[in-house]
Design an enzyme around this catalytic site. Structure first.
Site, short mmCIF file in Angstrom:
data_model
loop_
_atom_site.label_atom_id
_atom_site.label_comp_id
_atom_site.label_asym_id
_atom_site.label_seq_id
_atom_site.Cartn_x
_atom_site.Cartn_y
_atom_site.Cartn_z
N MET A 234 0.84 -1.20 0.00
CA MET A 234 0.00 0.00 0.00
C MET A 234 0.88 1.25 0.00
O MET A 234 0.96 1.99 0.98
CB MET A 234 -0.93 -0.03 1.21
CG MET A 234 -2.01 -1.08 1.12
SD MET A 234 -3.21 -0.74 -0.22
CE MET A 234 -2.68 -1.93 -1.46
N HIS A 235 1.52 1.48 -1.14
CA HIS A 235 2.45 2.60 -1.26
C HIS A 235 1.75 3.95 -1.03
O HIS A 235 2.08 4.70 -0.11
CB HIS A 235 3.10 2.61 -2.65
CG HIS A 235 3.76 1.33 -3.04
ND1 HIS A 235 4.88 0.85 -2.40
CD2 HIS A 235 3.45 0.42 -4.01
CE1 HIS A 235 5.25 -0.29 -2.97
NE2 HIS A 235 4.40 -0.57 -3.94
N ASP A 236 0.80 4.27 -1.89
CA ASP A 236 0.20 5.61 -1.89
C ASP A 236 -0.72 5.86 -0.70
O ASP A 236 -0.70 6.97 -0.14
CB ASP A 236 -0.53 5.84 -3.21
CG ASP A 236 0.43 5.83 -4.39
OD1 ASP A 236 1.64 6.05 -4.18
OD2 ASP A 236 -0.01 5.58 -5.53
#
Length: 303
Positions: A234-236
Site C-alpha cells: 500500500m504505497h500511496d
C-alpha cells in the site's frame, strides 16, 4: 483533530485510487492534480474523476504533465492494467478537469493559502515545473510528503523506485529546492502488505466503492503473481496516512540526493546512512510504519 488541508498530486493507479478515498475521509482535500505515471495523463485524469464520483467527493481536478522533463515516458500498465484500475470497470466520468493546468493551479493555490500541504504520489514533474516557473513556490509549501524513492532496494530497477525513475530530473529539482520533504519510500511501504483476505474484507463492506476496491485489489494481486509476490504493498495510501495520521510513521533525518546520470543507478534516491556524515540532512526519511493500523484504515475506508 483538524483535518490537514492538502492537494493530492497523483497518477491513478490502483493504490492511488485507495489514497484518494482515504484523503476524502481523513483530510480536507482541496484539489487533485494529475500527471502521467502509472498510465497516460488522459487516463489518470479520467480515473481521478471516476474515483471522486464513486466515493462522492466534490473536488476539482487539474490535468498536469503528460510526460517527464527529459527522456522517454514509462508507465506501469503491466501492473495497473491499461485502464489503470486493475480491471475495475467504472463509467466515463460525468465531470471534467478544470480549465487551469495543474502547474498554474499549484502556484496560485499555494500563494493564496500558504498552509496547504502537498502529497505527491506519482512522478514529480508537476512540482518541478512549478518550481522552475515560480522560484518562491518551493518555499511556500507548508509540507511536501512524497511516495517515492527508497532507502533500500528499488522496484523498477534494482535501486530505483518507479515514481522517481519515471522523472529523475524532476525529482532532483524538487529534492534540491524543497526543505521540508517527508519521503515515504519502498523501505517503508514494503512493511504494509495486503493480500487475498483483504479482497474479501473490501467486498464484505457492502458499499459500491468497497466492491470496486475489492475488484481493484484482486487485479493488483493477479498482476504481481508472476513476480512471485503473495501480496501487494500500500504505497500511496501510506503517504496519505503519513499526513493525516502522523503518529503511524517514524522518520530519520538524512541527506538524500537523486541520481540522474548513472548507467545502473539512474533514478536512485541516494540516502546517506552514515552515522557521522559531512552532508547536511535535507529529507525526513520514513523508516518504520504501524502497518496493521494503516491496513485497518485502508479497509475501513471501504465502509
Amino acid at each position: 483533530m483538524t483535518r490537514p488541508a492538502i492537494i493530492l498530486d497523483t497518477d491513478p493507479g490502483i493504490d492511488d485510487a485507495f489514497a484518494i478515498i482515504l484523503a476524502l475521509q481523513h483530510a480536507d482535500l482541496r484539489a487533485i492534480t494529475t500527471t502521467a505515471g502509472n498510465v497516460g495523463v488522459d487516463v489518470t485524469t479520467a480515473n481521478a474523476l471516476r474515483i471522486l464520483e464513486l466515493a462522492g467527493g466534490k473536488v476539482p481536478v487539474y490535468r498536469g504533465a503528460a510526460g517527464p522533463l527529459l527522456g522517454p515516458t514509462i508507465d506501469a500498465g503491466s501492473i495497473h492494467g491499461s485502464s489503470g484500475l486493475g480491471g475495475a470497470e467504472l463509467p466515463d466520468p460525468l465531470g471534467s478537469p478544470e480549465d487551469t493546468d495543474a502547474v498554474s493551479f499549484l502556484i496560485s493555490a499555494t500563494a493564496k493559502d500558504p498552509g496547504l500541504k502537498v502529497i505527491a504520489i506519482g512522478p514529480l514533474t508537476n512540482l518541478a515545473l512549478a518550481i522552475e516557473r515560480d522560484e518562491t513556490f518551493a518555499h511556500r509549501l507548508d509540507g511536501l510528503t512524497i511516495m517515492g524513492g527508497s532507502a533500500a532496494e528499488g522496484n523498477t530497477t534494482s535501486v530505483a523506485e518507479f515514481n522517481i525513475y519515471a522523472d529523475p530530473e524532476a525529482a532532483d529539482i524538487v529534492f534540491r529546492a524543497v526543505s521540508n520533504i517527508r519521503m515515504i519510500g519502498l523501505n517503508l511501504t514494503h512493511q504494509v502488505k495486503m493480500g487475498s483476505e483483504h479482497v474479501k474484507a473490501f467486498a464484505a463492506c457492502n458499499t459500491r466503492h468497497g466492491h470496486v476496491m475489492s475488484v481493484m485489489l484482486e487485479g493488483y494481486l493477479k498482476a504481481v503473481e508472476f513476480i512471485g509476490f503473495d501480496g501487494v504493498f500500500m504505497h500511496d495510501p501510506t503517504a496519505v496516512l503519513a499526513v493525516t495520521h502522523p503518529e503511524l510513521i517514524e522518520y530519520e533525518y538524512r541527506h538524500v540526493s537523486i541520481e540522474t546520470k548513472g548507467e545502473h543507478t539512474r533514478g536512485m534516491t541516494v540516502v546517506d546512512q552514515r552515522v557521522s556524515s559531512p552532508l547536511e540532512p535535507n529529507v525526513h526519511v520514513g523508516v518504520n510504519a504501524d502497518a496493521q493500523a494503516i491496513i485497518d484504515l485502508v479497509v475501513a475506508s471501504a465502509l
